[in-house]
Design a protein around this motif. Structure first.
Motif, PDB file in Angstrom:
ATOM      1  N   ARG A 183      17.933  13.644  20.890  1.00 45.86           N
ATOM      2  CA  ARG A 183      17.016  13.285  21.982  1.00 45.86           C
ATOM      3  C   ARG A 183      16.854  11.769  22.122  1.00 45.86           C
ATOM      4  NH1 ARG A 183      13.354  17.430  23.906  1.00 45.86           N
ATOM      5  NH2 ARG A 183      11.682  15.912  24.023  1.00 45.86           N
ATOM      6  N   LEU A 235      15.233  11.105  25.776  1.00 48.51           N
ATOM      7  CA  LEU A 235      14.191  12.102  25.964  1.00 48.51           C
ATOM      8  C   LEU A 235      13.134  11.950  24.869  1.00 48.51           C
ATOM      9  CD1 LEU A 235      14.443  13.927  28.364  1.00 48.51           C
ATOM     10  CD2 LEU A 235      15.322  15.743  26.910  1.00 48.51           C
ATOM     11  N   ARG A 268      20.398   9.315  31.558  1.00 48.46           N
ATOM     12  CA  ARG A 268      20.403  10.783  31.568  1.00 48.46           C
ATOM     13  C   ARG A 268      21.419  11.354  32.561  1.00 48.46           C
ATOM     14  NH1 ARG A 268      14.026  10.604  31.656  1.00 48.46           N
ATOM     15  NH2 ARG A 268      13.762   9.710  29.582  1.00 48.46           N
ATOM     16  N   ARG A 269      21.804  10.568  33.561  1.00 43.36           N
ATOM     17  CA  ARG A 269      22.881  11.033  34.447  1.00 43.36           C
ATOM     18  C   ARG A 269      24.208  11.021  33.715  1.00 43.36           C
ATOM     19  NH1 ARG A 269      21.121  13.616  38.771  1.00 43.36           N
ATOM     20  NH2 ARG A 269      22.784  12.953  40.183  1.00 43.36           N
ATOM     21  N   ILE A 321      16.760   6.943  33.601  1.00 35.31           N
ATOM     22  CA  ILE A 321      17.294   7.875  34.603  1.00 35.31           C
ATOM     23  C   ILE A 321      18.813   7.785  34.651  1.00 35.31           C
ATOM     24  CG2 ILE A 321      17.288   8.370  37.090  1.00 35.31           C
ATOM     25  CD1 ILE A 321      14.479   8.638  36.403  1.00 35.31           C
ATOM     26  N   ALA A 362      24.383  21.088  33.886  1.00 33.59           N
ATOM     27  CA  ALA A 362      24.550  19.781  33.265  1.00 33.59           C
ATOM     28  C   ALA A 362      25.885  19.164  33.663  1.00 33.59           C
ATOM     29  CB  ALA A 362      24.446  19.904  31.744  1.00 33.59           C
ATOM     30  N   MET A 388      22.243  17.352  28.906  1.00 38.31           N
ATOM     31  CA  MET A 388      21.705  18.059  27.743  1.00 38.31           C
ATOM     32  C   MET A 388      21.576  19.553  28.014  1.00 38.31           C
ATOM     33  SD  MET A 388      18.492  16.997  25.442  1.00 38.31           S
ATOM     34  CE  MET A 388      18.412  17.566  23.766  1.00 38.31           C
ATOM     35  N   ASN A 420      19.681  10.522  24.823  1.00 40.98           N
ATOM     36  CA  ASN A 420      19.454  10.532  26.276  1.00 40.98           C
ATOM     37  C   ASN A 420      18.046  10.066  26.614  1.00 40.98           C
ATOM     38  OD1 ASN A 420      18.036  12.775  25.471  1.00 40.98           O
ATOM     39  ND2 ASN A 420      18.785  14.109  27.099  1.00 40.98           N
ATOM     40  N   LEU A 457       9.699  10.408  25.564  1.00 40.60           N
ATOM     41  CA  LEU A 457       8.726  11.105  26.413  1.00 40.60           C
ATOM     42  C   LEU A 457       7.622  11.762  25.596  1.00 40.60           C
ATOM     43  CD1 LEU A 457      11.155  12.732  28.958  1.00 40.60           C
ATOM     44  CD2 LEU A 457       9.603  10.821  29.343  1.00 40.60           C
ATOM     45  N   LEU A 467      14.010  16.517  33.651  1.00 45.77           N
ATOM     46  CA  LEU A 467      14.081  15.119  33.206  1.00 45.77           C
ATOM     47  C   LEU A 467      15.456  14.816  32.624  1.00 45.77           C
ATOM     48  CD1 LEU A 467      10.574  14.962  31.525  1.00 45.77           C
ATOM     49  CD2 LEU A 467      11.274  13.802  33.632  1.00 45.77           C
ATOM     50  N   ALA A 468      16.036  15.788  31.903  1.00 45.15           N
ATOM     51  CA  ALA A 468      17.339  15.570  31.272  1.00 45.15           C
ATOM     52  C   ALA A 468      18.449  15.444  32.309  1.00 45.15           C
ATOM     53  CB  ALA A 468      17.657  16.697  30.292  1.00 45.15           C
ATOM     54  N   LEU A 469      18.167  15.883  33.552  1.00 46.49           N
ATOM     55  CA  LEU A 469      19.159  15.701  34.619  1.00 46.49           C
ATOM     56  C   LEU A 469      19.000  14.332  35.285  1.00 46.49           C
ATOM     57  CD1 LEU A 469      18.985  19.223  36.288  1.00 46.49           C
ATOM     58  CD2 LEU A 469      21.008  18.217  35.238  1.00 46.49           C
ATOM     59  N   GLY A 470      18.103  13.524  34.752  1.00 46.37           N
ATOM     60  CA  GLY A 470      17.894  12.203  35.330  1.00 46.37           C
ATOM     61  C   GLY A 470      16.941  12.216  36.512  1.00 46.37           C
ATOM     62  N   VAL A 471      16.080  13.210  36.569  1.00 47.76           N
ATOM     63  CA  VAL A 471      15.107  13.285  37.661  1.00 47.76           C
ATOM     64  C   VAL A 471      13.827  12.584  37.201  1.00 47.76           C
ATOM     65  CG1 VAL A 471      13.801  14.854  39.137  1.00 47.76           C
ATOM     66  CG2 VAL A 471      16.102  15.475  38.373  1.00 47.76           C
ATOM     67  N   PHE A 510      19.716  22.933  26.169  1.00 47.76           N
ATOM     68  CA  PHE A 510      18.637  23.131  25.203  1.00 47.76           C
ATOM     69  C   PHE A 510      18.827  24.388  24.381  1.00 47.76           C
ATOM     70  CE2 PHE A 510      17.240  20.348  28.461  1.00 47.76           C
ATOM     71  CZ  PHE A 510      16.338  19.475  27.874  1.00 47.76           C
TER      72      PHE A 510
END
Ligand SMILES: Nc1ncnc2c1ncn2[C@@H]1O[C@H](COP(=O)(O)OP(=O)(O)O)[C@@H](O)[C@H]1O
Ligand SMILES: [Mg+2]
Lengths: 286, 254
Positions: B51, B56, B85-86, B82, B164, B90, B54, B59, A177-181, B92
């Motif tokens: 978080r 996240l 996040r491109r 989306i 990344a 990130m 981006n 979620l 998800l963090a890759l924009g998927v 982890f």
């Protein structure tokens, strides 16, 4: 201290050994029937196993010779078709439960239904397939047998798929998800492939369980003395051969029923061993 | 304090888990092409804060954000997550390469998982470039088609950094990226971070004060969900304005 009460110590050791021996014998009990069955099968049926047995069609009633080629092919077709029908539905449902429904009431209801379906006696599943497929078509068919077997597979595969996917660590979902998927792509391309070996194991176990089912085939696939590859026609299968031959008045057929039993048991055993090997591979990767 | 080219600007940012407010009214400007360390005691909201950047955070079931977050001049809360996040990658706390993919495929995951097909030459070039940037190329160039999970922990973490970087983000968020690694691997990653700020803005959560001192240009200090101190690292470390920062820096609590 050990030497203070030698008699008591000896008695204690004797008790320990006695109990260990008793437990070991008891542990053999579940294993014993399997060996008895295998022994019995080979004792009675080994003589009917010949090349002819595998490549010939059944001989007309009363005549000796002939084989079960059509039943072997039929079992592969019926079980294969059941897998084709059951597996995609089950995987989608398992994905739904693990990735989308999670703890919702609806997901919980689906789980309960799957568990109940798993408990429905196979003869009842056969009747249902008869009503749904045989009656509307007007005749018996391999397809109706496959539908019955698929109904038996679905709950098993749904639950194993769900369990396996739940084991996929969340940090992999987040990495994607963090890759924009998008989430649905993450599920299809990360979560499912990561759990694929486990899902495959579940499918193999389910196939092994349905391959020997007789009751659901009695009034669906029905049986056929001839070779057919057409799933819309009645088709022979190994469990049907065993059932029909064992209950026939011909001694020659009884013999062949034993032979067919060996083939069926070895197939199921092979599937079980394969699924164990896969399961071990998963355990090794962790 | 003036930040001339902020890449991120938050205005009155609050983040919740259900009714619990984990980030409280944070207003800050994060400078571009610098390393900003996010520090503070455990549970103060460091992970939650990055978080949000981006998206996240949302979620997590029941989680939400109020306030504004600008990436340059675009409000990311109004953007497609989306796309955010491109632009904002990130890394982890625990290395998380995809276990079904090779090293090569892991680096390209940001393309493959989206169904973007690259010509072979282009793909090779992206892989080499990203692995070089992540200081991993020399170690893996002969085993590109082995599983990423065969690598050591430190190598896996650099693989995740390469993954990344491969989609060319403007910002790289890192959540305690070295806390699961040994000192040697930690040092490699620290050196790497200093290299990377030439091309990408880095926001790194760290528990490790010497590490923040070595690698960061700016430090943001959180306490119970509030941002209580923000400024150039040297200043924050030597002359903190808030007594709670000083207490933390002198090890009174952690
Ligand atoms: N998924 C969650 N649900 C509810 N509360 C959470 C969740 N994640 C973190 N929190 C709470 O939010 C606060 C900040 O957590 P976090 O951002 O992880 O802190 P840090 O990274 O600084 O240790 C903590 O009080 C934590 O208990
Ligand atoms: Mg944290």
């Amino acid at each position: 201290m050990n030497h203070a009460y030698p008699a008591r110590e000896r008695w204690r050791r004797f008790k320990n050994r006695f109990i260990l021996a008793a437990i070991t014998v008891l542990a053999l009990i579940p294993a014993l029937p399997l060996f008895l069955i295998l022994f019995q099968l080979f004792h009675k049926g080994i003589s009917s196993l010949s090349l002819d047995f595998f490549i010939h069609l059944p001989a007309p009633p009363g005549e000796s010779g002939g084989g079960i080629a059509n039943a072997i092919v039929g079992t592969f077709i019926i079980v294969g078709l059941a897998t084709l029908i059951g597996v995609p539905i089950s995987i989608l449902a398992g994905i739904y439960l693990s990735e989308y429904g999670k703890d919702t009431k609806f997901a919980e209801a689906v789980r309960v239904c799957a568990d109940v379906l798993q408990g429905v006696p196979s003869i009842v599943i056969g009747i249902v397939a008869y009503a749904w497929v045989v009656r509307p078509m007007g005749h018996f068919s391999a397809l109706s047998g496959s539908v019955a077997l698929a109904l038996m597979m679905i709950p098993v595969v749904v639950r194993t798929t769900e369990e396996v996917l739940r084991l996929v660590p969340d940090i992999l979902r987040e990495a994607s998800l963090a890759l924009g998927v998008p989430y649905w792509r993450t599920v299809l391309k990360v979560v499912l492939p990561t759990g694929m070996v486990g899902v495959t194991t579940g499918i193999l176990i389910a196939v092994a369980r349905i391959a020997g089912e007789t009751a659901p085939l009695l009034f669906t696939a029905f049986g056929n003395q001839f070779m057919t590859l057409n799933p819309l026609e009645p088709m022979n299968a190994l469990p049907l051969v065993i059932f029909n031959y064992a209950t026939s008045p011909y001694e020659d057929w009884w013999q062949q029923a034993w032979g067919a039993s060996i083939v069926l048991v070895l197939m199921v055993l092979g599937l079980n061993i394969l699924s164990r090997l896969l399961a071990r591979r998963i355990a090794g990767e962790r | 304090m003036k930040i001339k080219n902020p890449i991120f600007t938050t205005e009155d940012l609050c983040a919740y888990y259900g009714d619990f407010m984990a980030i409280k009214h944070v207003t800050v400007k994060i400078p571009e092409k610098q390393v900003t360390a996010v520090m503070g005691p455990s549970g103060c909201g460091k992970t939650t804060f990055i978080r949000c950047l981006n998206r996240l955070h949302e979620l997590t079931p029941g989680a939400r954000i109020t306030g504004k977050i600008f990436l340059r001049d675009q409000d990311i809360l109004q953007m497609d997550p989306i796309i955010v996040r491109r632009k904002v990658g990130m890394v982890f706390q625990r290395p998380n390469p995809f276990p079904t993919m090779t090293i090569y495929e892991n680096v390209l995951a940001g393309y493959k998982l989206l169904g973007i097909r690259l010509p072979k030459k282009e793909a090779d070039r992206i892989v080499e470039e990203a692995l070089k940037k992540a200081a991993l190329w020399d170690e893996v160039k002969d085993v590109l088609h082995r599983r990423g999970t065969f690598l050591s922990g430190g190598q896996q973490q650099r693989l995740c950094i390469a993954r990344a970087l491969a989609v060319k983000p403007e910002v790289l968020l890192m959540d305690e990226p070295t806390s699961a690694l040994d000192p040697k691997a930690t040092l490699q990653i620290e050196n790497l971070i200093v290299e990377l700020k030439q091309t990408v803005t880095i926001i790194i959560v760290t528990h490790n004060m010497p590490q923040a001192g070595r690698i960061s240009d700016y430090t943001a200090f959180f306490y119970l969900g509030e941002l209580i101190e923000f400024g150039p690292t040297a200043e924050v470390f030597t002359n903190p304005k808030d007594p709670r920062t000083e207490e933390y820096l002198t090890g009174k609590f952690s």
